[in-house]
Design an enzyme around this catalytic site. Structure first.
Site, PDB file in Angstrom:
ATOM      1  N   CYS A   2     -13.671  44.904   5.415  1.00  0.00           N
ATOM      2  CA  CYS A   2     -13.654  46.069   6.737  1.00  0.00           C
ATOM      3  C   CYS A   2     -15.063  46.212   7.037  1.00  0.00           C
ATOM      4  O   CYS A   2     -16.006  46.436   6.246  1.00  0.00           O
ATOM      5  CB  CYS A   2     -13.075  47.493   6.272  1.00  0.00           C
ATOM      6  SG  CYS A   2     -11.265  47.519   5.551  1.00  0.00           S
ATOM      7  N   ARG A  27     -15.965  40.713   8.431  1.00  0.00           N
ATOM      8  CA  ARG A  27     -15.569  41.402   7.265  1.00  0.00           C
ATOM      9  C   ARG A  27     -14.067  41.688   7.335  1.00  0.00           C
ATOM     10  O   ARG A  27     -13.698  42.272   6.284  1.00  0.00           O
ATOM     11  CB  ARG A  27     -16.344  42.634   7.137  1.00  0.00           C
ATOM     12  CG  ARG A  27     -18.024  42.758   7.338  1.00  0.00           C
ATOM     13  CD  ARG A  27     -18.523  43.997   7.254  1.00  0.00           C
ATOM     14  NE  ARG A  27     -18.425  44.645   6.081  1.00  0.00           N
ATOM     15  CZ  ARG A  27     -18.965  44.641   4.900  1.00  0.00           C
ATOM     16  NH1 ARG A  27     -20.050  43.705   5.029  1.00  0.00           N
ATOM     17  NH2 ARG A  27     -18.756  45.099   3.897  1.00  0.00           N
ATOM     18  N   TRP A  75      -9.702  44.903   6.956  1.00  0.00           N
ATOM     19  CA  TRP A  75      -9.019  43.790   6.180  1.00  0.00           C
ATOM     20  C   TRP A  75      -7.984  44.712   5.168  1.00  0.00           C
ATOM     21  O   TRP A  75      -8.487  45.303   4.304  1.00  0.00           O
ATOM     22  CB  TRP A  75     -10.022  43.237   5.460  1.00  0.00           C
ATOM     23  CG  TRP A  75      -9.569  41.966   4.456  1.00  0.00           C
ATOM     24  CD1 TRP A  75      -9.215  40.727   5.059  1.00  0.00           C
ATOM     25  CD2 TRP A  75      -8.928  42.068   3.162  1.00  0.00           C
ATOM     26  NE1 TRP A  75      -8.754  39.695   4.004  1.00  0.00           N
ATOM     27  CE2 TRP A  75      -8.673  40.838   3.081  1.00  0.00           C
ATOM     28  CE3 TRP A  75      -8.809  42.989   2.291  1.00  0.00           C
ATOM     29  CZ2 TRP A  75      -8.170  40.333   1.783  1.00  0.00           C
ATOM     30  CZ3 TRP A  75      -8.536  42.386   0.889  1.00  0.00           C
ATOM     31  CH2 TRP A  75      -8.000  41.202   0.761  1.00  0.00           C
ATOM     32  N   ASN A 101     -14.465  51.954   4.477  1.00  0.00           N
ATOM     33  CA  ASN A 101     -14.354  50.595   3.839  1.00  0.00           C
ATOM     34  C   ASN A 101     -14.419  50.859   2.393  1.00  0.00           C
ATOM     35  O   ASN A 101     -15.154  51.576   1.934  1.00  0.00           O
ATOM     36  CB  ASN A 101     -15.577  49.865   4.330  1.00  0.00           C
ATOM     37  CG  ASN A 101     -15.936  48.652   3.379  1.00  0.00           C
ATOM     38  OD1 ASN A 101     -15.107  48.110   2.858  1.00  0.00           O
ATOM     39  ND2 ASN A 101     -16.989  48.160   3.415  1.00  0.00           N
ATOM     40  N   GLY A 102     -13.186  50.380   1.534  1.00  0.00           N
ATOM     41  CA  GLY A 102     -13.276  50.554   0.150  1.00  0.00           C
ATOM     42  C   GLY A 102     -11.856  50.894  -0.146  1.00  0.00           C
ATOM     43  O   GLY A 102     -11.007  50.728   0.710  1.00  0.00           O
ATOM     44  N   GLU A 487     -15.755  22.474  -4.308  1.00  0.00           N
ATOM     45  CA  GLU A 487     -16.106  23.269  -2.994  1.00  0.00           C
ATOM     46  C   GLU A 487     -15.439  22.649  -1.780  1.00  0.00           C
ATOM     47  O   GLU A 487     -15.170  23.247  -0.678  1.00  0.00           O
ATOM     48  CB  GLU A 487     -17.813  23.035  -3.067  1.00  0.00           C
ATOM     49  CG  GLU A 487     -18.355  23.714  -1.793  1.00  0.00           C
ATOM     50  CD  GLU A 487     -17.747  25.194  -1.579  1.00  0.00           C
ATOM     51  OE1 GLU A 487     -17.382  25.887  -2.130  1.00  0.00           O
ATOM     52  OE2 GLU A 487     -18.505  25.722  -0.360  1.00  0.00           O
ATOM     53  N   LYS A 491     -13.250  24.487   0.782  1.00  0.00           N
ATOM     54  CA  LYS A 491     -13.579  24.556   2.519  1.00  0.00           C
ATOM     55  C   LYS A 491     -12.387  23.954   3.244  1.00  0.00           C
ATOM     56  O   LYS A 491     -12.027  24.660   4.115  1.00  0.00           O
ATOM     57  CB  LYS A 491     -14.821  23.546   2.611  1.00  0.00           C
ATOM     58  CG  LYS A 491     -16.138  23.930   2.352  1.00  0.00           C
ATOM     59  CD  LYS A 491     -16.694  25.096   3.222  1.00  0.00           C
ATOM     60  CE  LYS A 491     -16.433  26.421   2.493  1.00  0.00           C
ATOM     61  NZ  LYS A 491     -16.949  26.880   1.355  1.00  0.00           N
ATOM     62  N   GLU A 494      -9.491  26.604   2.817  1.00  0.00           N
ATOM     63  CA  GLU A 494      -9.849  27.906   3.577  1.00  0.00           C
ATOM     64  C   GLU A 494      -9.623  27.952   5.103  1.00  0.00           C
ATOM     65  O   GLU A 494      -8.971  28.812   5.661  1.00  0.00           O
ATOM     66  CB  GLU A 494     -11.299  28.328   3.320  1.00  0.00           C
ATOM     67  CG  GLU A 494     -11.872  28.980   2.018  1.00  0.00           C
ATOM     68  CD  GLU A 494     -13.314  29.346   1.953  1.00  0.00           C
ATOM     69  OE1 GLU A 494     -13.609  30.467   1.545  1.00  0.00           O
ATOM     70  OE2 GLU A 494     -14.188  28.292   2.217  1.00  0.00           O
ATOM     71  N   HIS A 510      -4.424  13.433 -16.103  1.00  0.00           N
ATOM     72  CA  HIS A 510      -3.538  14.482 -16.498  1.00  0.00           C
ATOM     73  C   HIS A 510      -2.794  15.325 -15.740  1.00  0.00           C
ATOM     74  O   HIS A 510      -2.600  16.622 -16.139  1.00  0.00           O
ATOM     75  CB  HIS A 510      -4.572  15.271 -17.641  1.00  0.00           C
ATOM     76  CG  HIS A 510      -5.309  14.235 -18.495  1.00  0.00           C
ATOM     77  ND1 HIS A 510      -4.766  13.642 -19.716  1.00  0.00           N
ATOM     78  CD2 HIS A 510      -6.707  13.937 -18.261  1.00  0.00           C
ATOM     79  CE1 HIS A 510      -5.827  13.129 -20.093  1.00  0.00           C
ATOM     80  NE2 HIS A 510      -6.637  13.021 -19.546  1.00  0.00           N
ATOM     81  N   LYS A 609     -15.222  37.836   4.493  1.00  0.00           N
ATOM     82  CA  LYS A 609     -16.525  37.308   4.024  1.00  0.00           C
ATOM     83  C   LYS A 609     -17.024  38.183   2.749  1.00  0.00           C
ATOM     84  O   LYS A 609     -17.675  37.488   2.032  1.00  0.00           O
ATOM     85  CB  LYS A 609     -17.605  37.269   5.212  1.00  0.00           C
ATOM     86  CG  LYS A 609     -18.977  36.800   5.103  1.00  0.00           C
ATOM     87  CD  LYS A 609     -18.999  35.587   5.630  1.00  0.00           C
ATOM     88  CE  LYS A 609     -20.082  34.657   5.174  1.00  0.00           C
ATOM     89  NZ  LYS A 609     -19.971  33.442   4.553  1.00  0.00           N
TER      90      LYS A 609
END
Ligand code: G6P
Length: 614
Positions: A2, A27, A75, A101-102, A487, A491, A494, A510, A609
């Site tokens: 947020c 955010r 968010w 925010n929170g 990574e 990427k 996402e 495996h 983010k």
């Protein structure tokens, strides 16, 4: 998560709020809203599910006047993203509005109490509960808004950054924070409030970072007043912003992510600037100088982080164990903090975080500190909560990273960890002088090598075109390239929503090998080094099952190139530095695939983010 922004002064608030929200949209971007108090004393609230652009469309033609206002980009945590759950939220009488925010953890019990007193709620959010509580206290005790906010926050468990407006007191804004970030910009005759400095920097460079459990009262034409929840007056500590406005704009690139990928030669160089003197074979890191004795004696290093930063930690594990011969554990911060981990006083805990605000990482830092360990931070955002909470550490100097998918922050983190590992090795006497010097030279050459890889963009775009329609992908690597495989997979998933998994190449047998057929692209980091022949065997196993191989190879490679469907040649470097270079084509590849699939590259669905909730 947020983003919050607020303004009070003599300018029109709406354009400042909207621009600020656009800068903070990384955010959270499932809904957005603003509230302004007009000169006539009306409070107008406009909020909408969707992006800031949807809010702007909705607000067109409406009364947007007022020189005091608040804005929010959300968010969702409590309640699905819809118009009602969007912020700002009203109090019962609608005289107060608040953005938040929170997470207020005890909102359910407060809500029950308020319901019994007749309060009626419109949304499912914890935010609405808090603003009702603030008003309830304000009315019952006949006190000013700032005092009511104080009293309410004493009852609250959880994290918050809040800004409150009172229709009956249009010359005042009240802001408070605990656990979520908040910056106050001090202009000539006005104040700005935001979750980070990006909405503020074009108006003023003078800022105050609010500390936890502090309540700020911002009044038109008056000085900033800050009190903590113990009712102690705090003298604001004004700092100068060092970021420039250009660094938070796209600068001609189609997306922030592409800009940030291209910034890596510079950001890696900046992360080494003043620290690495390759010619003199010297590494100096100011933020850890006081902890050198700890480095010498440490029995163990524990890394804590989330997301891409966790992948940087995994690279760090290989580097610290190889160079400094110290055992390393890499922990997801969210697991570590709840696991009652064994932590010794001679452990060094290193927290890695681009934002410096990730709630789980911050909590892991506090836990490690409480057990007596030395806790260091590797953060990108200067003055962030983790940077402040740690005993020392090193900033990454990547510059603001806006794209939600982390790119330049990762390479900057790996750069700093490499320098730290080499420095620790020197202090502990676990590396020969010649190897140390050779690695210093190789590090110095990394930015130029990244530049060379960026020139392969057209080739990578062609590979992306050929693989954009697959619905799965496998990424393989061994040794220090295994985290690069993780990574690369992160990427891709996402930003393009393709299911992708990273695996140590040998582990493929495996499980994942069962998935391989002619439809399955398998991305392999197959650069020269101790594991090269083993990776070649793994590639053959994929080929035998008709999998498609896209390989990242060392320049001049023939063997893998002959087997691969596509190969990207990257410049040769020390095998422990390969992650810094091999990750670049994987970043570009994900970027192009996402663009080709029509995805929102900079703001992928459901992600944020800065994850300031656990
Ligand atoms: C979110 C971001 C990731 C980031 C992770 C950790 O998930 O989308 O890009 O890697 O948080 O964030 P931090 O700021 O602690 O590095």
């Amino acid at each position: 998560m947020c983003g919050i922004v607020a303004y009070i002064g003599s300018k029109e608030a709406y354009p400042i709020l909207i621009k600020g929200l656009q800068r903070l949209e990384y955010r959270g971007y499932d809904s957005a809203g603003v509230a302004m108090i007009t000169a006539g004393g009306n409070m107008n609230v406009y909020k909408r599910k969707g992006k800031v652009s949807d809010l702007m469309e909705f607000a067109k033609g409406k009364d947007l006047s007022g020189t005091v206002g608040i804005g929010h980009t959300r968010w969702a945590t409590h309640g699905e993203p819809n118009d009602v759950n969007s912020h700002p939220h009203y109090s019962q009488s609608k005289n107060l509005v608040m953005i938040h925010n929170g997470i207020i953890e005890n909102y359910a019990s407060i809500k029950e109490g308020l319901k019994k007193r007749g309060n009626v709620f419109q949304s499912q959010t914890d935010t609405e509960v808090l603003i009702h509580l603030i008003e309830n206290i304000q009315q019952h005790e006949g006190i000013k808004l700032g005092q009511a906010v104080h009293a309410a926050l004493k009852q609250v468990i959880g994290a918050y950054a809040i800004v409150v407006l009172d229709k009956n007191d249009p010359d005042t804004i009240v802001a408070a924070k605990k656990g979520s970030p908040m910056v106050i910009g001090i202009g000539n005759d006005d104040f700005y409030v935001a979750s980070d400095a990006s909405p503020i920097v074009e108006y003023t460079k003078n800022v105050v970072y609010l500390e936890d459990e502090q309540v700020a009262v911002l009044r038109k034409g008056k000085d900033l007043m800050i009190r903590n929840l113990k009712d102690k007056e705090i003298t604001p500590y004004v700092q100068k912003l060092t970021i420039e406005i250009e660094s938070i704009e796209k600068g001609g690139y189609d997306h922030f992510m592409l800009k940030e990928i291209y910034e890596q030669p510079r950001s890696v160089r900046d992360s080494m600037r003043g620290r690495l003197k390759a010619d003199e074979g010297e590494i100096r890191m100011g933020g850890i100088i006081d902890h050198e004795k700890k480095f010498e004696k440490a029995k163990r290093i524990i890394f804590v982080a989330c997301g891409t930063s966790w992948h940087a930690c995994l690279v760090g594990e290989y580097l610290f164990e190889e160079f400094a011969r110290v055992p390393v554990e890499v922990e997801y911060a969210s697991e570590f903090r709840y696991r009652n981990p064994v932590i010794y006083q001679d452990d060094i805990v290193i927290a890695i975080s681009q934002s410096g605000e990730t709630a789980d990482t911050l909590a892991a830092v506090e836990l490690a500190k409480s057990k007596g360990a030395t806790v260091l931070g590797v953060c990108n955002v200067v003055g962030s909560s983790i940077a402040r909470a740690t005993h020392g550490g090193s900033y990454t100097h990547a510059g603001p990273e806006i794209g939600v998918a982390s790119t330049k922050a990762f390479t900057a983190q790996v750069t700093v960890l490499t320098l730290m590992a080499l420095h620790m090795a020197k202090v502990r006497g676990t590396i020969s002088e010649s190897r140390y010097r050779q690695l210093c030279y190789e590090m110095d050459a990394v930015p130029a090598k990244i530049e060379q890889v960026l020139k392969l963009n057209d080739q990578v775009r062609e590979i992306a075109f050929a693989n954009k329609d697959s619905s799965n992908a496998l990424y393989l690597g061994r040794g220090v390239s295994f985290p690069v495989a993780l990574e690369g997979a992160l990427k891709l998933k996402e930003i393009s929503y393709i299911h992708a998994e990273g695996y140590p190449a040998a582990e493929m047998k495996h499980g994942p090998i069962a998935l391989i057929d002619e439809e399955m692209p398998v991305y392999v980091i197959a650069t020269k080094g101790a594991n090269y022949e083993k990776v070649v065997s793994n590639i053959q196993e994929v080929k035998a099952r008709k999998g498609k191989i896209i390989a990242v190879v060392t320049s001049g490679d023939k063997e893998v190139k002959a087997m691969a469907d596509f190969a990207v040649e990257i410049p040769e470097t020390d095998e422990f530095l390969v992650p810094l270079i091999a990750v670049i084509p994987l970043q570009l590849l994900s970027y192009h695939i996402a663009v080709m699939r029509g995805c929102n590259v900079d703001q992928p669905r459901n992600l944020a983010k800065s994850v300031t909730v656990e």
